[in-house]
Design a protein around this motif. Structure first.
Motif, PDB file in Angstrom:
ATOM      1  N   SER A 156      41.015 130.663  63.007  1.00 43.47           N
ATOM      2  CA  SER A 156      42.100 129.718  63.277  1.00 43.47           C
ATOM      3  C   SER A 156      41.937 129.075  64.647  1.00 43.47           C
ATOM      4  N   TYR A 189      39.548 126.090  64.578  1.00 44.94           N
ATOM      5  CA  TYR A 189      40.228 124.899  64.076  1.00 44.94           C
ATOM      6  C   TYR A 189      41.167 124.338  65.144  1.00 44.94           C
ATOM      7  N   PRO A 210      42.029 119.085  62.446  1.00 46.75           N
ATOM      8  CA  PRO A 210      41.874 120.496  62.085  1.00 46.75           C
ATOM      9  C   PRO A 210      40.619 120.720  61.230  1.00 46.75           C
ATOM     10  N   TRP A 250      36.557 122.644  60.994  1.00 41.53           N
ATOM     11  CA  TRP A 250      35.665 123.692  61.517  1.00 41.53           C
ATOM     12  C   TRP A 250      34.538 123.040  62.318  1.00 41.53           C
ATOM     13  N   GLU A 285      39.445 122.624  54.744  1.00 44.10           N
ATOM     14  CA  GLU A 285      40.506 123.478  55.286  1.00 44.10           C
ATOM     15  C   GLU A 285      40.114 124.935  55.051  1.00 44.10           C
ATOM     16  N   TYR A 299      41.774 127.581  56.796  1.00 37.80           N
ATOM     17  CA  TYR A 299      42.815 128.441  57.371  1.00 37.80           C
ATOM     18  C   TYR A 299      44.017 128.440  56.442  1.00 37.80           C
TER      19      TYR A 299
END
Length: 124
Positions: free
Chosen positions: A49, A52, A62, A64, A71, A73
């Motif tokens: 997290s 991100y 957001p 990586w 996404e 997370y």
């Protein structure tokens, strides 16, 4: 000492115990590098997290990796809190800020649980 005073004392002692346990967890996550500086880290999902959040704080969104919109997370609100910490603090202290925020939330949860239990006991 009446039961109300005993309950308040027990609640305060529990909060102190929660606080000390949380502080110990933060201290256990600290490590000293070869350069003599203390570093704080998060483990597993927390560090995912945080990656991100760092990219989000850098204005990349957001993600990586920049340009890869995947996404990875499951906690968008916590990632948002982490991105604020990444924007406000240096990378070496952002993890500590997130840990302290988590400890504060943990203590608030303890207060809420104690008040809920007290209300349930008073109503019976």
């Amino acid at each position: 000492m009446n039961s109300t005073a005993r309950w308040r004392l027990a609640r305060r002692l529990a909060l102190v115990a929660f606080g000390l346990a949380g502080a110990r967890l933060i201290a256990n996550s600290a490590c000293v590098g070869l350069d003599g500086r203390t570093y704080f880290c998060l483990f597993d999902d927390g560090m995912i997290s945080m990656r991100y959040a760092r990219n989000m704080a850098a204005g990349l969104g957001p993600v990586w990796n920049p340009g890869e919109w995947v996404e990875g997370y499951t906690n968008p609100l916590w990632v948002a809190f982490m991105s604020v910490a990444c924007a406000l603090f240096a990378p070496s202290t952002a993890c500590l800020a997130v840990q302290i925020l988590g400890l504060g939330i943990w203590l608030l949860l303890g207060v809420t649980a104690a008040r809920t239990a007290e209300g349930l006991l008073d109503s019976s």
